[in-house]
Design a protein around this motif. Structure first.
Motif, short mmCIF file in Angstrom:
data_model
loop_
_atom_site.label_atom_id
_atom_site.label_comp_id
_atom_site.label_asym_id
_atom_site.label_seq_id
_atom_site.Cartn_x
_atom_site.Cartn_y
_atom_site.Cartn_z
N UNK A 83 0.85 -1.19 0.00
CA UNK A 83 0.00 0.00 0.00
C UNK A 83 0.88 1.24 0.00
N UNK A 84 0.55 2.21 -0.82
CA UNK A 84 1.18 3.53 -0.74
C UNK A 84 0.25 4.39 0.10
N UNK A 85 0.82 5.14 1.04
CA UNK A 85 0.00 5.95 1.94
C UNK A 85 0.62 7.33 2.14
N UNK A 86 -0.17 8.29 2.53
CA UNK A 86 0.42 9.54 3.00
C UNK A 86 1.22 9.23 4.27
N UNK A 87 2.25 10.01 4.56
CA UNK A 87 3.11 9.71 5.71
C UNK A 87 2.37 9.56 7.04
N UNK A 88 1.34 10.37 7.27
CA UNK A 88 0.64 10.30 8.55
C UNK A 88 -0.32 9.12 8.65
N UNK A 89 -0.51 8.35 7.59
CA UNK A 89 -1.41 7.19 7.61
C UNK A 89 -0.69 5.89 7.96
N UNK A 90 0.63 5.89 7.94
CA UNK A 90 1.38 4.66 8.24
C UNK A 90 1.08 4.20 9.66
N UNK A 148 8.13 -0.99 6.14
CA UNK A 148 7.73 0.35 5.71
C UNK A 148 8.92 0.96 4.99
N UNK A 149 8.71 1.33 3.75
CA UNK A 149 9.74 1.90 2.89
C UNK A 149 9.43 3.39 2.70
N UNK A 150 10.27 4.23 3.27
CA UNK A 150 10.09 5.68 3.15
C UNK A 150 11.08 6.29 2.17
N UNK A 151 11.44 5.55 1.11
CA UNK A 151 12.34 6.09 0.10
C UNK A 151 11.75 7.36 -0.50
N UNK A 152 10.44 7.39 -0.66
CA UNK A 152 9.73 8.61 -1.04
C UNK A 152 9.00 9.06 0.22
N UNK A 153 9.55 10.04 0.96
CA UNK A 153 8.96 10.43 2.25
C UNK A 153 7.54 10.97 2.12
N UNK A 154 7.16 11.44 0.94
CA UNK A 154 5.81 11.95 0.75
C UNK A 154 4.80 10.84 0.44
N UNK A 155 5.30 9.63 0.16
CA UNK A 155 4.43 8.51 -0.21
C UNK A 155 5.08 7.18 0.21
N UNK A 156 5.13 6.93 1.54
CA UNK A 156 5.71 5.67 1.98
C UNK A 156 4.92 4.47 1.46
N UNK A 157 5.62 3.37 1.32
CA UNK A 157 4.98 2.12 0.91
C UNK A 157 5.05 1.15 2.07
#
Length: 165
Positions: A83-90, A148-157
């Motif tokens: 799942x890709x989520x906004x950072x605050x949804x992880x 949790x992969x935060x390689x893209x901090x605006x859209x963690x996977x």
């Protein structure tokens, strides 16, 4: 004992040792994950996603995007989701799913992600695992691994591996 009897005994002991080694797992069974077959393909089919979410007791925030799910069924069941989520949804996903184990930096999960996805590297990876007890329609415990992969901090996977082994 003649040579043929000795050879037969050695073969039997060897087969028993190999059988036990193939079934090896940690004391809790959490460190053994079934391998996915090469022919599986990822899907975003909502029926399969809902089945996987129920199987793993996951709470998926409304703003999460399903990147893919794969299912393998046999003696054991296994779902792999991303799942890709906004950072605050992880945190909401983890907490809502009852995942209370603290995630640790690095890649503790060594399974493959959903086909077509790759993990980032370095400090942007955190992972952990827990066990979900039977209940909520589940008759077996479910081992859950998350990365949790935060390689893209605006859209963690958020990657999940859910299995009954």
């Amino acid at each position: 004992m003649d040579n043929s009897a000795v050879l037969l005994l050695v073969a039997a002991v060897t087969l028993a040792a190999l059988a036990l080694a193939g079934c090896g797992q940690g004391s809790t069974g959490e460190d053994r994950v079934p391998e996915r077959s090469a022919g599986e393909t990822a899907t975003t089919d909502q029926g399969v996603v809902q089945e996987a979410v129920a199987f793993g007791g996951l709470a998926v925030p409304a703003d999460a995007e399903v990147l893919g799910v794969q299912h393998q069924s046999g003696i054991d069941d296994m779902y792999v989701l991303a799942f890709a989520t906004p950072p605050d949804s992880v945190e909401a996903m983890l907490t809502g799913s009852g995942f209370t184990t603290a995630l640790t930096p690095g890649r503790e999960v060594h399974q493959r992600p959903v086909d077509g996805l790759e993990f980032g590297t370095g400090d942007e990876i955190v992972s952990g695992q827990d066990v979900l007890a039977p209940g909520g329609g589940r008759t077996q415990r479910v081992n859950r691994k998350v990365l949790v992969d935060r390689a893209d901090p605006d859209r963690p996977v958020v990657h999940w591996w859910l299995f009954t082994t």
